[in-house]
Design a protein around this motif. Structure first.
Motif, PDB file in Angstrom:
ATOM      1  N   THR A  84       0.851  -1.190   0.000  1.00 31.46           N
ATOM      2  CA  THR A  84       0.000   0.000   0.000  1.00 31.46           C
ATOM      3  C   THR A  84       0.884   1.237   0.000  1.00 31.46           C
ATOM      4  O   THR A  84       0.792   2.092   0.889  1.00 31.46           O
ATOM      5  CB  THR A  84      -0.932   0.003   1.235  1.00 31.46           C
ATOM      6  OG1 THR A  84      -0.113  -0.070   2.403  1.00 31.46           O
ATOM      7  CG2 THR A  84      -1.915  -1.146   1.209  1.00 31.46           C
ATOM      8  N   VAL A  85       1.743   1.331  -0.985  1.00 27.60           N
ATOM      9  CA  VAL A  85       2.686   2.442  -1.112  1.00 27.60           C
ATOM     10  C   VAL A  85       2.637   2.978  -2.542  1.00 27.60           C
ATOM     11  O   VAL A  85       2.113   2.329  -3.440  1.00 27.60           O
ATOM     12  CB  VAL A  85       4.133   1.998  -0.771  1.00 27.60           C
ATOM     13  CG1 VAL A  85       4.251   1.605   0.697  1.00 27.60           C
ATOM     14  CG2 VAL A  85       4.587   0.863  -1.664  1.00 27.60           C
ATOM     15  N   GLY A  86       3.187   4.163  -2.738  1.00 22.54           N
ATOM     16  CA  GLY A  86       3.189   4.780  -4.056  1.00 22.54           C
ATOM     17  C   GLY A  86       4.421   4.468  -4.890  1.00 22.54           C
ATOM     18  O   GLY A  86       4.471   4.777  -6.076  1.00 22.54           O
ATOM     19  N   GLY A 135      -2.736  -1.729  -8.715  1.00 18.08           N
ATOM     20  CA  GLY A 135      -2.825  -2.845  -9.647  1.00 18.08           C
ATOM     21  C   GLY A 135      -1.606  -3.738  -9.612  1.00 18.08           C
ATOM     22  O   GLY A 135      -0.698  -3.561  -8.800  1.00 18.08           O
ATOM     23  N   VAL A 136      -1.585  -4.683 -10.532  1.00 20.90           N
ATOM     24  CA  VAL A 136      -0.504  -5.658 -10.625  1.00 20.90           C
ATOM     25  C   VAL A 136       0.618  -5.074 -11.479  1.00 20.90           C
ATOM     26  O   VAL A 136       0.370  -4.463 -12.526  1.00 20.90           O
ATOM     27  CB  VAL A 136      -1.003  -6.981 -11.246  1.00 20.90           C
ATOM     28  CG1 VAL A 136       0.144  -7.978 -11.399  1.00 20.90           C
ATOM     29  CG2 VAL A 136      -2.115  -7.583 -10.399  1.00 20.90           C
ATOM     30  N   HIS A 137       1.861  -5.261 -11.031  1.00 23.18           N
ATOM     31  CA  HIS A 137       3.049  -4.791 -11.747  1.00 23.18           C
ATOM     32  C   HIS A 137       4.018  -5.967 -11.901  1.00 23.18           C
ATOM     33  O   HIS A 137       4.075  -6.852 -11.054  1.00 23.18           O
ATOM     34  CB  HIS A 137       3.722  -3.643 -10.986  1.00 23.18           C
ATOM     35  CG  HIS A 137       2.840  -2.458 -10.840  1.00 23.18           C
ATOM     36  ND1 HIS A 137       2.719  -1.490 -11.793  1.00 23.18           N
ATOM     37  CD2 HIS A 137       2.004  -2.094  -9.822  1.00 23.18           C
ATOM     38  CE1 HIS A 137       1.873  -0.573 -11.399  1.00 23.18           C
ATOM     39  NE2 HIS A 137       1.408  -0.912 -10.196  1.00 23.18           N
ATOM     40  N   TYR A 138       4.775  -5.937 -12.999  1.00 24.87           N
ATOM     41  CA  TYR A 138       5.722  -6.998 -13.309  1.00 24.87           C
ATOM     42  C   TYR A 138       7.110  -6.385 -13.471  1.00 24.87           C
ATOM     43  O   TYR A 138       7.247  -5.337 -14.096  1.00 24.87           O
ATOM     44  CB  TYR A 138       5.326  -7.703 -14.613  1.00 24.87           C
ATOM     45  CG  TYR A 138       3.958  -8.311 -14.547  1.00 24.87           C
ATOM     46  CD1 TYR A 138       3.775  -9.609 -14.066  1.00 24.87           C
ATOM     47  CD2 TYR A 138       2.839  -7.595 -14.946  1.00 24.87           C
ATOM     48  CE1 TYR A 138       2.517 -10.165 -13.988  1.00 24.87           C
ATOM     49  CE2 TYR A 138       1.576  -8.150 -14.877  1.00 24.87           C
ATOM     50  CZ  TYR A 138       1.414  -9.434 -14.395  1.00 24.87           C
ATOM     51  OH  TYR A 138       0.165  -9.989 -14.310  1.00 24.87           O
ATOM     52  N   TRP A 139       8.124  -7.064 -12.910  1.00 23.22           N
ATOM     53  CA  TRP A 139       9.485  -6.542 -13.053  1.00 23.22           C
ATOM     54  C   TRP A 139      10.490  -7.670 -13.258  1.00 23.22           C
ATOM     55  O   TRP A 139      10.279  -8.797 -12.833  1.00 23.22           O
ATOM     56  CB  TRP A 139       9.859  -5.653 -11.869  1.00 23.22           C
ATOM     57  CG  TRP A 139      10.191  -6.355 -10.577  1.00 23.22           C
ATOM     58  CD1 TRP A 139       9.321  -6.974  -9.730  1.00 23.22           C
ATOM     59  CD2 TRP A 139      11.479  -6.467  -9.984  1.00 23.22           C
ATOM     60  NE1 TRP A 139       9.996  -7.474  -8.646  1.00 23.22           N
ATOM     61  CE2 TRP A 139      11.327  -7.176  -8.769  1.00 23.22           C
ATOM     62  CE3 TRP A 139      12.743  -6.054 -10.347  1.00 23.22           C
ATOM     63  CZ2 TRP A 139      12.390  -7.468  -7.932  1.00 23.22           C
ATOM     64  CZ3 TRP A 139      13.812  -6.346  -9.503  1.00 23.22           C
ATOM     65  CH2 TRP A 139      13.619  -7.040  -8.313  1.00 23.22           C
ATOM     66  N   THR A 161      -2.184  -2.361  -3.727  1.00 23.33           N
ATOM     67  CA  THR A 161      -3.622  -2.471  -3.432  1.00 23.33           C
ATOM     68  C   THR A 161      -4.260  -1.133  -3.151  1.00 23.33           C
ATOM     69  O   THR A 161      -5.448  -0.969  -3.336  1.00 23.33           O
ATOM     70  CB  THR A 161      -3.861  -3.419  -2.244  1.00 23.33           C
ATOM     71  OG1 THR A 161      -3.126  -2.932  -1.118  1.00 23.33           O
ATOM     72  CG2 THR A 161      -3.417  -4.828  -2.573  1.00 23.33           C
ATOM     73  N   ASP A 162      -3.464  -0.170  -2.693  1.00 22.48           N
ATOM     74  CA  ASP A 162      -3.973   1.171  -2.426  1.00 22.48           C
ATOM     75  C   ASP A 162      -2.767   2.084  -2.247  1.00 22.48           C
ATOM     76  O   ASP A 162      -1.806   1.706  -1.576  1.00 22.48           O
ATOM     77  CB  ASP A 162      -4.834   1.181  -1.155  1.00 22.48           C
ATOM     78  CG  ASP A 162      -5.609   2.468  -0.969  1.00 22.48           C
ATOM     79  OD1 ASP A 162      -5.744   3.234  -1.937  1.00 22.48           O
ATOM     80  OD2 ASP A 162      -6.086   2.706   0.155  1.00 22.48           O
ATOM     81  N   THR A 163      -2.812   3.242  -2.828  1.00 19.70           N
ATOM     82  CA  THR A 163      -1.713   4.202  -2.648  1.00 19.70           C
ATOM     83  C   THR A 163      -2.133   5.250  -1.644  1.00 19.70           C
ATOM     84  O   THR A 163      -3.329   5.544  -1.495  1.00 19.70           O
ATOM     85  CB  THR A 163      -1.334   4.864  -3.986  1.00 19.70           C
ATOM     86  OG1 THR A 163      -2.491   5.456  -4.561  1.00 19.70           O
ATOM     87  CG2 THR A 163      -0.746   3.860  -4.952  1.00 19.70           C
TER      88      THR A 163
END
Length: 168
Positions: A84-86, A135-139, A161-163
């Protein structure tokens, strides 16, 4: 070349030892001595002798043979984590058997956010993801060593999930 035209042999010397010999070297021609170098860095030279026992040797030259791809270990954020971070710091360790630095790309959501950056081999490296939307992120990370051998890490995913709200 030899003034009398009587070359007797040419020896390939690797790391101070004779490893191969050409018993019929050509004068003023291209001479070939076949030898398979093992992985690693080597000093090599050629010694040529004539039939009267006179010889001469080239200076040492260096050759490095790299047959091993680099490796990349992803550390943070772990695969399938929730946050839950930006933004996040993406941490990884590039490794190689011969090079002290690797040139790497860090990819987030199919975009290189860091491209052709040198990172020290065997050390934890950390880069900022920049602003992340929910949302979902890929790295993943890909790295090349000095021989041009390339490795790509597995692709990991994480979910925001939340910023935090923005205060203005």
């Amino acid at each position: 070349t030899d003034l009398n035209g009587d070359l007797a042999s040419a020896n390939l010397i690797v790391n101070g030892s004779v490893v191969a010999t050409n018993q019929s070297p050509m004068i003023n021609g291209i001479n070939q001595i076949n030898y398979t170098f093992v992985e690693g860095c080597h000093n090599w030279s050629v010694n040529v002798s004539d039939s009267s026992g006179l010889d001469n040797e080239t200076g040492n030259r260096s050759l490095c043979v790299d047959l091993t791809d680099p490796q990349i270990t992803l550390n943070y954020p772990p695969h399938q984590g929730f946050y839950t971070v930006g933004y996040l710091n993406l941490s990884f360790v590039p490794e190689d058997n011969m090079d002290s630095n690797l040139t790497c790309n860090v990819t987030l959501d199919s975009v290189n956010i860091y491209e052709n950056v040198d990172y020290p081999a065997g050390n934890m490296s950390s880069v900022s993801s920049g602003a992340l939307a929910d949302g979902v992120h890929y790295w993943n990370v890909s790295c090349a060593d000095g021989a041009g051998r390339v490795a790509q890490s597995p692709t990991w995913e994480f979910t925001i999930t939340d910023t935090p709200p923005t205060v203005s």
